[in-house]
Scaffold this active site. Structure first.
Site, short mmCIF file in Angstrom:
data_model
loop_
_atom_site.label_atom_id
_atom_site.label_comp_id
_atom_site.label_asym_id
_atom_site.label_seq_id
_atom_site.Cartn_x
_atom_site.Cartn_y
_atom_site.Cartn_z
N ARG A 232 -11.97 -4.39 7.56
CA ARG A 232 -10.77 -4.47 8.02
C ARG A 232 -9.86 -5.93 7.59
O ARG A 232 -10.62 -6.82 7.78
CB ARG A 232 -10.56 -4.14 9.51
CG ARG A 232 -10.77 -2.68 9.98
CD ARG A 232 -9.67 -1.78 9.30
NE ARG A 232 -9.98 -0.47 9.33
CZ ARG A 232 -10.09 0.34 8.31
NH1 ARG A 232 -10.93 -0.19 7.20
NH2 ARG A 232 -10.69 1.66 8.70
N GLU A 261 -0.39 -4.13 5.45
CA GLU A 261 -0.56 -3.17 4.41
C GLU A 261 0.75 -2.35 4.33
O GLU A 261 1.06 -1.83 5.23
CB GLU A 261 -1.79 -2.41 4.35
CG GLU A 261 -3.17 -3.27 4.41
CD GLU A 261 -4.16 -2.51 4.27
OE1 GLU A 261 -4.04 -1.18 4.49
OE2 GLU A 261 -5.54 -3.09 4.29
N HIS A 280 -6.57 -1.06 -0.58
CA HIS A 280 -7.14 -0.52 0.28
C HIS A 280 -7.66 0.85 -0.64
O HIS A 280 -7.38 1.93 0.04
CB HIS A 280 -6.28 -0.11 1.38
CG HIS A 280 -7.04 0.22 2.73
ND1 HIS A 280 -6.68 -0.20 3.84
CD2 HIS A 280 -8.38 0.55 2.79
CE1 HIS A 280 -7.60 0.10 4.80
NE2 HIS A 280 -8.76 0.63 4.22
#
Length: 317
Positions: A232, A261, A280
């Protein structure tokens, strides 16, 4: 055993109907799809189970959601759900587990090999039509440290053995301590990182892991070591990492996750030469994989068995 199938609401802003159709094909026909707040609100009354991604959780504390008993997340990370006070305590939370190890471990070693073998130099030589016969490095005998020894970390360790790496591990539970050469606990971060050539982060985000990688830990690493974050974004204090990288400490940072993000277009990470930024994508949730996990859990639910991936809200994952 429960006598009837539960009403299921599948929520995803982009692919809800695709997931819902896959759930129906698995034999659970009472599945409805929603892609917007309004649709979710409309279908909530009578819904017992939610399969969701980016669900408008404020709806779960409304009278319309009084029938909801179980929320299955489509992803592995649930820190946003755990900290969300609008989700009633009596709604069971589950997350996807044991599905991302293959994808993420391949991502990790794609970048480790890219860096160690100096693929950019090879490409540069080809582009410049230059015969550059240099001696590249090897992963063998180097030391990799895997922080987080859940299913993803275990698969990274397994692949590390194939490359003849020395393997160190850090975990909070110590459950898989025996699979690494040296195991460290959460109060041994400096000792854990000081001898590593590669530090791989696969930890969940909790109060204990928030900004656990800070300036002190980064400077405790060897100057030529590499950092890879597939856990994370907020595991790393990003301002500290930027400063350390600009100081020339660390050979490279491979970052697939970030505190914000999408990563803002003006962020320094995009332009730093020793940073690799990806969107991601290292551990994708696939329709087939998520649906299979959910269908298996639904069968457990109907048989009143313990579900897979139950989230411990106190622990944070």
């Amino acid at each position: 055993m429960k006598l009837s199938q539960p009403n299921i609401l599948v929520y995803d802003p982009n692919h809800a109907e695709e997931y819902a159709e896959s759930v129906r094909e698995s034999g659970f026909t009472a599945a409805r799809a929603a892609t917007t707040y309004e649709e979710a609100e409309k279908f909530l009354p009578g819904t017992e189970v939610i399969l969701g991604w980016k669900f408008p959780t404020e709806l779960l504390s409304s009278p319309n959601a009084s029938s909801v008993r179980w929320f299955q997340s489509m992803g592995a990370g649930v820190n946003d759900l755990v900290t969300d006070s609008s989700i009633p305590e009596d709604i069971l939370l589950t997350r996807i587990v044991d599905q991302f190890g293959t994808y993420i471990s391949e991502y990790v070693f794609a970048y480790l090999l890219h860096i160690v073998k100096d693929v950019p130099r090879m490409r540069q030589a080809q582009t410049g039509r230059k015969w550059d016969s240099f001696l590249s490095d090897t992963l063998a005998a180097k030391t990799i440290g895997v922080a987080g020894l859940g299913s993803i970390g275990v698969e990274i360790v397994r692949k590390a053995r194939a490359f003849d790496l020395k393997v160190h591990g850090l975990s909070f539970s110590g459950k898989n301590a025996k699979i690494v050469d040296h195991h460290f606990t959460s109060n041994q971060w400096r000792d854990f990182v000081k001898d590593l050539d590669f530090l791989i982060l696969t930890l969940p985000l909790t109060n204990e892991t928030y900004h656990v990688i800070n300036r002190d830990i980064l400077y405790a690493m060897k100057p030529e070591s590499c950092l890879v974050n597939v856990g994370r974004g907020a595991l790393i204090a990003e301002n500290d990492l930027q400063a350390v990288l600009k100081d020339g400490h660390l050979k490279a940072a491979v970052l697939d996750v970030f505190e914000t993000e999408p990563l803002p277009k003006d962020h320094d990470f995009y332009s730093l030469p020793n940073v690799y930024v990806t969107s991601h994508l290292s551990g994708p949730s696939t329709v087939a994989g998520v649906t299979q996990f959910f269908a298996d859990n639904l069968k457990r639910y109907l048989n009143q068995q313990t579900l897979l991936g139950i989230v411990d809200r106190k622990r944070g994952y």
